[in-house]
Scaffold this active site. Structure first.
Site, PDB file in Angstrom:
ATOM      1  N   SER A  55      -3.263   0.765  -0.422  1.00 50.96           N
ATOM      2  CA  SER A  55      -4.234   1.819  -0.677  1.00 50.96           C
ATOM      3  C   SER A  55      -4.081   2.323  -2.119  1.00 50.96           C
ATOM      4  CB  SER A  55      -4.069   2.948   0.358  1.00 50.96           C
ATOM      5  OG  SER A  55      -5.157   3.827   0.330  1.00 50.96           O
TER       6      SER A  55
ATOM      7  N   GLU B 208      -9.582  -4.979  -0.316  1.00 50.34           N
ATOM      8  CA  GLU B 208      -9.847  -4.158   0.867  1.00 50.34           C
ATOM      9  C   GLU B 208     -10.121  -2.736   0.403  1.00 50.34           C
ATOM     10  OE1 GLU B 208      -7.748  -1.618   2.523  1.00 50.34           O
ATOM     11  OE2 GLU B 208      -6.459  -1.508   0.780  1.00 50.34           O
TER      12      GLU B 208
ATOM     13  N   HIS C 194      -6.443  -1.124   5.575  1.00 50.54           N
ATOM     14  CA  HIS C 194      -6.592   0.044   6.441  1.00 50.54           C
ATOM     15  C   HIS C 194      -7.110  -0.383   7.813  1.00 50.54           C
ATOM     16  CE1 HIS C 194      -6.756   1.656   2.325  1.00 50.54           C
ATOM     17  NE2 HIS C 194      -6.350   2.809   2.831  1.00 50.54           N
TER      18      HIS C 194
END
Length: 319
Positions: free
Chosen positions: A126, A224, A289
């Protein structure tokens, strides 16, 4: 130790840290958002169950005095990472969670000292993408795109825990990573390259900074994100294409896109923006995620088989 590549050189494999062993000390840091104390405690219990000794950095549970989305001040978060990395008794540095804030502390780190301290395991994803890129380009060290100690997926999902544990302690057992049950081939073929990437919005946010890659030549790109609507992902991918970041990539693995809109819209967007690269592409590979998220090494040589939906590492993720 591998040194960062030149501007015109293709991506090359980076220096891998050693695998973890029972009894190792592992530091837990919070480079981005604040951490709920109960979730941190649950994550630490899992680590102790693996036979390692977690060491919580001083500012992990801190709160920024004015910005409640940060886990303490930039200086405090940077000091935690710096001291953990330079502590010779620490074998790994694990991030507690993502959120936002890693970019704010990159320039506060003493990268010469980090290089001198040598390779260690570094895990996160992230917002931590900003640090993965900094480690790769400033130190030549391979890192792990994997679950974080206080993240709900890590705490609640045994498959997520096991894939990280195996990568850390028995990396030869996960040298071939198979995509999730929903993984699909978008563009068929096989490609060899060096893995890089992460959260696509962070890659775009890094453009124009000292950690921006001039191209991705020779790289297998992992992408992502979470909470980005299709039109924003279009803008992000278009920006990366225009900036040359995707020039020369040999293949693309697409991970999870939680809260990013209906997947049929996302599929159409990815096909529109990425198929023109003329390289193998796999979607919904199962990292990022999502539930049962995979741990994937960054900075290692690998072969992507888009038809079989597998990523096979040239060497185990850790030495």
């Amino acid at each position: 130790m591998t040194t960062p590549r030149g501007a015109d050189a293709p991506l090359a494999p980076l220096t891998r840290p050693r695998r973890l062993r029972s009894g190792d000390r592992v530091a837990v840091v919070a480079p981005s958002g604040p951490i709920p104390e109960d979730r941190l405690a649950a994550g630490l219990a899992i680590l102790r169950g693996w036979g390692v000794e977690p060491v919580v950095a001083p500012h992990v549970l801190a709160a920024h005095p004015g910005l409640d989305y940060l886990a303490g001040t930039d200086e405090g978060r940077a000091r935690d990472l710096q001291e953990a990395w330079c502590d010779p008794t620490v074998a790994a540095v694990l991030c507690a969670r993502g959120g936002y804030g890693a970019q704010r502390m990159v320039e506060l780190l003493d990268w010469a000292a980090i290089r001198a301290a040598g390779p260690k395991v570094f895990v996160g994803y992230s917002d931590v993408t900003a640090l993965h890129e900094a480690f790769a380009l400033r130190t030549g060290l391979a890192t792990l795109h994997g679950p974080m100690v206080a993240a709900m997926t890590f705490l609640k999902d045994p498959a997520t825990q096991e894939h990280l544990r195996a990568t850390l302690f028995e990396p030869e057992s996960v040298r071939t990573v198979t995509g999730s049950g929903t993984a699909r081939t978008m563009v068929p073929g096989r490609a060899r390259g060096v893995t890089f990437g992460g959260c696509v919005s962070l890659l775009a946010a890094g453009l124009g900074t000292p950690d921006a890659r001039p191209t991705g030549r020779g790289g297998l790109l992992l992408l992502e994100d979470v909470g980005e609507e299709p039109y924003r992902l279009d803008r992000i991918l278009t920006q990366l294409l225009r900036a040359g970041t995707l020039d020369g990539v040999t293949g693309v693995l697409l991970g999870s896109w939680e809260e990013c809109g209906p997947y049929d819209e996302l599929h159409a967007l990815f096909a529109d923006r990425l198929s023109g690269l003329g390289v193998p592409v796999v979607e919904e590979f199962g990292f990022g995620h999502c539930a049962s998220t995979l741990t994937l090494p960054l900075g290692v040589g690998a072969v992507l088989d888009a038809d079989a939906r597998t990523l096979t590492l040239d060497s185990p993720a850790l030495g």
